[in-house]
Design an enzyme around this catalytic site. Structure first.
Site, PDB file in Angstrom:
ATOM      1  N   ASP A 277      -6.826  16.958   5.342  1.00 46.51           N
ATOM      2  CA  ASP A 277      -6.455  15.764   6.106  1.00 46.51           C
ATOM      3  C   ASP A 277      -5.307  16.106   7.047  1.00 46.51           C
ATOM      4  OD1 ASP A 277      -5.571  12.279   5.318  1.00 46.51           O
ATOM      5  OD2 ASP A 277      -6.278  13.274   7.150  1.00 46.51           O
TER       6      ASP A 277
ATOM      7  N   GLU B 185      -7.839  15.208  -1.928  1.00 47.98           N
ATOM      8  CA  GLU B 185      -7.452  15.214  -0.527  1.00 47.98           C
ATOM      9  C   GLU B 185      -6.009  15.707  -0.356  1.00 47.98           C
ATOM     10  OE1 GLU B 185      -7.237  11.884   3.110  1.00 47.98           O
ATOM     11  OE2 GLU B 185      -8.245  11.433   1.215  1.00 47.98           O
TER      12      GLU B 185
ATOM     13  N   GLU C  61     -13.902   5.494   5.045  1.00 50.42           N
ATOM     14  CA  GLU C  61     -12.925   4.748   4.235  1.00 50.42           C
ATOM     15  C   GLU C  61     -12.296   3.632   5.050  1.00 50.42           C
ATOM     16  OE1 GLU C  61      -9.049   7.591   5.150  1.00 50.42           O
ATOM     17  OE2 GLU C  61      -9.901   7.594   3.145  1.00 50.42           O
TER      18      GLU C  61
ATOM     19  N   LYS D 135     -10.604   5.444  -3.632  1.00 51.00           N
ATOM     20  CA  LYS D 135      -9.638   6.525  -3.409  1.00 51.00           C
ATOM     21  C   LYS D 135      -8.329   6.094  -4.056  1.00 51.00           C
ATOM     22  CE  LYS D 135      -7.738   7.902   0.858  1.00 51.00           C
ATOM     23  NZ  LYS D 135      -7.824   8.776   2.085  1.00 51.00           N
TER      24      LYS D 135
ATOM     25  N   LYS E  14     -10.227  11.525  11.942  1.00 41.29           N
ATOM     26  CA  LYS E  14      -9.401  10.368  12.268  1.00 41.29           C
ATOM     27  C   LYS E  14      -9.053  10.376  13.752  1.00 41.29           C
ATOM     28  CE  LYS E  14      -7.052   9.632   7.900  1.00 41.29           C
ATOM     29  NZ  LYS E  14      -6.429  10.300   6.825  1.00 41.29           N
TER      30      LYS E  14
ATOM     31  N   ASP F 154      -6.111  11.155  -3.299  1.00 38.30           N
ATOM     32  CA  ASP F 154      -5.389  11.640  -2.117  1.00 38.30           C
ATOM     33  C   ASP F 154      -3.929  11.839  -2.507  1.00 38.30           C
ATOM     34  OD1 ASP F 154      -5.093  10.527   1.376  1.00 38.30           O
ATOM     35  OD2 ASP F 154      -4.320  12.276   0.299  1.00 38.30           O
TER      36      ASP F 154
ATOM     37  N   HIS G  10       0.866  -1.180   0.000  1.00 38.92           N
ATOM     38  CA  HIS G  10       0.000   0.000   0.000  1.00 38.92           C
ATOM     39  C   HIS G  10       0.901   1.227   0.000  1.00 38.92           C
ATOM     40  CE1 HIS G  10      -4.028   1.690   0.565  1.00 38.92           C
ATOM     41  NE2 HIS G  10      -3.440   2.649   1.241  1.00 38.92           N
TER      42      HIS G  10
ATOM     43  N   LYS H 159      -4.419   6.738  -4.471  1.00 36.77           N
ATOM     44  CA  LYS H 159      -3.317   7.416  -3.796  1.00 36.77           C
ATOM     45  C   LYS H 159      -2.338   7.925  -4.860  1.00 36.77           C
ATOM     46  CE  LYS H 159      -3.180   7.207   0.233  1.00 36.77           C
ATOM     47  NZ  LYS H 159      -3.806   8.071   1.270  1.00 36.77           N
TER      48      LYS H 159
HETATM   49  C1  MUC Z   1      -4.576   9.050   4.359  1.00 29.42           C
HETATM   50  O1  MUC Z   1      -3.750   9.870   4.027  1.00 29.42           O
HETATM   51  O2  MUC Z   1      -5.743   9.273   4.184  1.00 29.42           O
HETATM   52  C2  MUC Z   1      -6.034   6.367   4.556  1.00 29.42           C
HETATM   53  C3  MUC Z   1      -6.313   5.615   3.505  1.00 29.42           C
HETATM   54  C4  MUC Z   1      -5.117   5.429   2.821  1.00 29.42           C
HETATM   55  O3  MUC Z   1      -4.944   4.794   1.812  1.00 29.42           O
HETATM   56  O4  MUC Z   1      -4.138   6.112   3.428  1.00 29.42           O
HETATM   57  C5  MUC Z   1      -4.618   6.547   4.674  1.00 29.42           C
HETATM   58  C6  MUC Z   1      -4.113   7.828   5.087  1.00 29.42           C
HETATM   59 MG    MG Z   2      -5.302  11.347   3.430  1.00 31.69          MG
END
Ligand code: MUC
Ligand code: MG
Length: 387
Positions: free
Chosen positions: A262, A237, A340, A181, A286, A211, A36, A183
């Site tokens: 975030d 994000e 999420e 989502k 969070k 994000d 991840h 990344k």
């Molecule tokens: C974040 O930055 O949101 C949450 C889901 C993910 O993939 O990373 C985390 C942290």
């Molecule tokens: Mg984030």
């Protein structure tokens, strides 16, 4: 579980019903089904600190403090979290009444500045234990339930678009997730945006959130936001660094896609400052930022009062940490973006007996006393880091 901070027997027996008599901690390392990646960290093993609280009436409760690949997403590491709970936070609340939630939170905040992930996990364990001791769900301490389930998003984060499409299609077919989502930030922006376009084209009808985890500058955002809007991305994000408030506000103002705050806002004052500066119109809640379930509820109220919509964020917590978040998310007057909390599904081991259900694109809140979860002690033993 090891190095418990405890009260000796005679003192414990002399205490009224629900005094905190032990706080135990253990670091766990749980392999994930795939790597991840984020812009500033990546994991193939999710390391967390599991907290067990024990009350004088015998009730116990559990909490989870998550990190992402060490002190990289935020400043806390599992090693520091365990040390700070064992050395500072637990001694500050031992002997206290477990039902004095706010007073205990004040004692923990005084014992350890910020350290939100550590304090949040201890508070979760205390509320879980208090719930078990009274036969009540933790939501009863948070104003009660407004929702039994909510939309749950899945994160695509391998960086390989074809793998991510195949993974997303499996989640869709299983009717587990239909909002994704992606990344960004670990490939050059143009490559990232092409990847988003490829995935969006392959998943018609699915909502796509991106994000960036602080990886972009204002100049990069100016260049690539229009393309993300063309693709149909519904939320961006944390595109820029937390300190670049003015630049983020300029980008948010010119972006047809709403921005989500975030890493830029952990505390109430930080949320209010970001909202006032217009760095985003959605806030990601969070526990690792709020440092407590009650404080996370307050964070939601501050963001909502400033006109922000709410999003149930995560740090890939397992089922214990997810249950703590769901208790708050279930009690919020509004949660426009669902959550999420896919963490229990990317982990190869579940430390509970599967009380958290994913069905019809929703995550369903467990209903039992406390956080509604029970611990699988064999699984916990298997993943506990040996001293
Ligand atoms: C974040 O930055 O949101 C949450 C889901 C993910 O993939 O990373 C985390 C942290
Ligand atoms: Mg984030």
């Amino acid at each position: 579980m090891n190095t418990p901070q405890t009260l000796d027997r005679t003192d414990a027996q002399a205490l009224p019903a629900r005094r905190i008599v032990a706080i135990e901690t253990a670091i766990v390392d749980v392999p994930t089904w795939r790597r991840h990646r984020l812009s500033n960290t990546e994991i193939s093993v999710q390391s967390c600190v599991i907290v067990r609280a024990v009350l004088s009436c015998g009730a116990e409760g559990w909490g989870e403090a998550a990190t992402l690949g060490g002190p990289r997403w935020a400043e806390e590491s599992v090693e520091a979290i365990k040390a700070n709970i064992d050395t500072y936070i637990a001694p500050a609340i031992l002997g206290a009444d477990a039902l004095s939630f706010e007073a205990n939170a004040l004692k923990m905040a005084k014992a350890a500045t910020r350290n939100a992930s550590a304090r949040g996990a201890v508070e979760a364990a205390l509320l879980d234990a208090a719930g078990h001791s009274l036969g009540l769900p933790v939501t009863a301490f948070l104003g009660g339930r407004v929702r039994e389930h909510m939309e749950v998003l899945w994160a695509l984060a391998s960086g390989d678009a074809e793998q991510e499409i195949e993974e997303a299609r499996r989640k869709l077919e299983a009717r587990e997730h239909r909002r994704f989502k992606i990344k960004l930030g670990f490939h050059p922006p143009a490559e990232d945006v092409a990847r988003v376009a490829r995935i969006a084209e392959a998943l018609p009808g699915c909502e796509i959130v991106c994000d960036v985890n602080q990886a972009w500058t204002e100049a990069t955002a100016i260049r690539f936001l229009p393309r993300l809007a063309e693709i149909g991305v519904v939320l961006i994000e944390q595109p820029l660094k937390p300190g670049h408030q003015a630049a983020t506000a300029r980008m948010a103002a010119r972006s047809p896609i709403p921005f989500m705050v975030d890493e830029a806002a952990f505390t109430g004052p930080e949320i209010a400052a970001n909202a006032a500066a217009a760095t985003g119109s959605v806030y990601s809640l969070k526990l690792v930022k709020s440092g407590g379930l009650l404080e996370m509820k307050r964070a939601a109220a501050i963001a909502a009062a400033m006109g922000m919509e709410l999003y149930g964020g995560c740090l890939l917590e397992g089922a214990i940490g997810t249950a703590a978040h769901l208790a708050v998310f279930a009690s919020l007057p509004a949660l426009e973006w669902g959550c999420e909390h896919f963490g229990p599904r990317i982990a190869k081991r579940d430390l509970t007996h599967g009380e958290i259900v994913f069905r019809d694109f929703q995550i369903h809140c467990p209903t039992g006393p406390g956080l509604g979860i029970s611990i699988d002690h064999d699984a916990l033993r298997d993943v506990t880091r040996k001293a």
